[in-house]
Design an enzyme around this catalytic site. Structure first.
Site, short mmCIF file in Angstrom:
data_model
loop_
_atom_site.label_atom_id
_atom_site.label_comp_id
_atom_site.label_asym_id
_atom_site.label_seq_id
_atom_site.Cartn_x
_atom_site.Cartn_y
_atom_site.Cartn_z
N LYS A 221 41.91 11.19 45.60
CA LYS A 221 41.34 10.70 46.96
C LYS A 221 42.03 11.19 48.38
O LYS A 221 43.10 11.68 48.16
CB LYS A 221 41.35 9.09 46.85
N ARG A 255 40.99 5.65 36.24
CA ARG A 255 39.84 6.18 36.40
C ARG A 255 40.31 7.78 37.25
O ARG A 255 40.65 7.65 38.17
CB ARG A 255 38.50 5.75 37.21
C1 9MG Z 1 32.46 5.39 41.26
N1 9MG Z 1 33.98 5.26 41.82
C2 9MG Z 1 34.72 6.22 43.01
N2 9MG Z 1 35.86 5.65 43.03
C3 9MG Z 1 36.09 4.60 42.08
C4 9MG Z 1 37.02 3.49 42.01
O1 9MG Z 1 38.28 3.53 42.62
N3 9MG Z 1 36.92 2.62 41.05
C5 9MG Z 1 35.70 2.55 40.50
N4 9MG Z 1 35.65 1.57 39.69
N5 9MG Z 1 34.71 3.43 40.60
C6 9MG Z 1 34.88 4.19 41.63
#
Ligand code: 9MG
Length: 276
Positions: A221, A255
């Site tokens: 990010k 994730r």
């Molecule tokens: C789809 N998506 C993109 N970034 C995310 C994040 O930080 N958490 C979750 N649950 N979905 C995300």
């Protein structure tokens, strides 16, 4: 803590890795790479081989400034991929969507989790999730993907986000979702400045008061890019460091685009934490 996701049981006594599979032309890191179904299934196979515990399939970009995608386009992108993964592999597939129509179809073709960056606030989304009967990740976002980075502001961090998630949890429970199926997520980068993201990460342990599994996504990010001065595809070290910090502060599911290195890092964390 255990999560029943369709035919799968996810044991959250150790940290789990959710691999990101964006079937979109415009996601910030992997946009356009997996629009072809075979390419997407190959990428899923690679992430599973690398140790992913869940595959999160999305057909609409949620990057800052992203345009909305129609239901039909989103369905066309994700359905064959979800069905293909569910048929070929023994792994829970999560559908990354905020649209109730997509939730229903995705679960009918094999998705066993819903990942909603809009925390089931779209009209009809709670009903769709109740019918689906699968775990749901409720994520915090201030604003919408189109506008969220314009001027995010908070009175208390992470208090404002914990309050929002607590309120969404109460609302979902009163609408018929069961607590054992809920996961919460602070939503790094969704209506947050770099300073906000760092403050939330540093105080992540406070989310424990919600008493629910915690999912985080920091992979590649912008905050990591601003800290390192590196483009999205060279933020591996920063992303792994952030994942380790998050797990040390209580995250249960991470994730990530970078499954292999995250799995390795979390194996070290788990081994050390088993000792003391
Ligand atoms: C789809 N998506 C993109 N970034 C995310 C994040 O930080 N958490 C979750 N649950 N979905 C995300």
């Amino acid at each position: 803590m255990k999560l029943h996701a369709g035919r799968h049981l996810i044991d959250l006594d150790q940290p789990r890795v959710m691999g990101i599979l964006n079937v979109t032309p415009d996601s910030f890191s992997d946009g356009g790479r997996f629009l072809d179904v075979d390419d997407a299934l190959r990428q899923a196979a690679e992430m599973i081989e690398a140790g992913a515990d869940i595959i999160d399939v999305g057909g609409e970009s949620t990057r800052p400034g992203a345009d909305e995608t129609s239901v039909q386009t989103e369905l066309d992108r994700i359905m064959p991929v979800i069905e293909g993964i569910a048929d070929r592999f023994d792994i829970p597939v999560s559908v990354d969507t905020s649209k109730p129509e997509i939730m229903r179809v995705a679960v009918s073709v094999g998705a066993s989790m819903i990942n909603d960056v809009f925390a089931l606030r779209a009209e009809g989304a709670i009903d769709a999730a109740v019918e689906a009967g699968v775990p749901v990740c409720l994520m915090h976002m201030q604003g919408t993907p189109r506008s969220m980075q314009e001027s995010p502001a908070y009175e208390r961090l992470p208090g404002d986000i914990i309050d929002f998630l607590g309120e969404r949890v109460r609302h979902c429970l009163s609408a018929g979702l069961c607590k054992e199926k809920l996961i919460v997520d602070p939503g790094f980068g969704f209506g947050k400045s770099d300073q906000h993201n760092l403050e939330i990460l540093s105080k992540l342990n406070q989310f424990a008061e919600l008493g629910l599994p915690l999912l985080v996504g920091l992979s590649r990010k912008r905050t990591l890019g601003n800290l390192t001065g590196k483009p999205a595809d060279r933020r591996l070290g920063a992303g792994v460091a952030a994942a380790v910090i998050a797990v040390e502060k209580g995250a249960n599911i991470v994730r990530t685009h970078d499954v292999a290195d995250t799995v390795d890092a979390l194996k070290v964390v788990t081994a050390v934490n088993r000792i003391g």
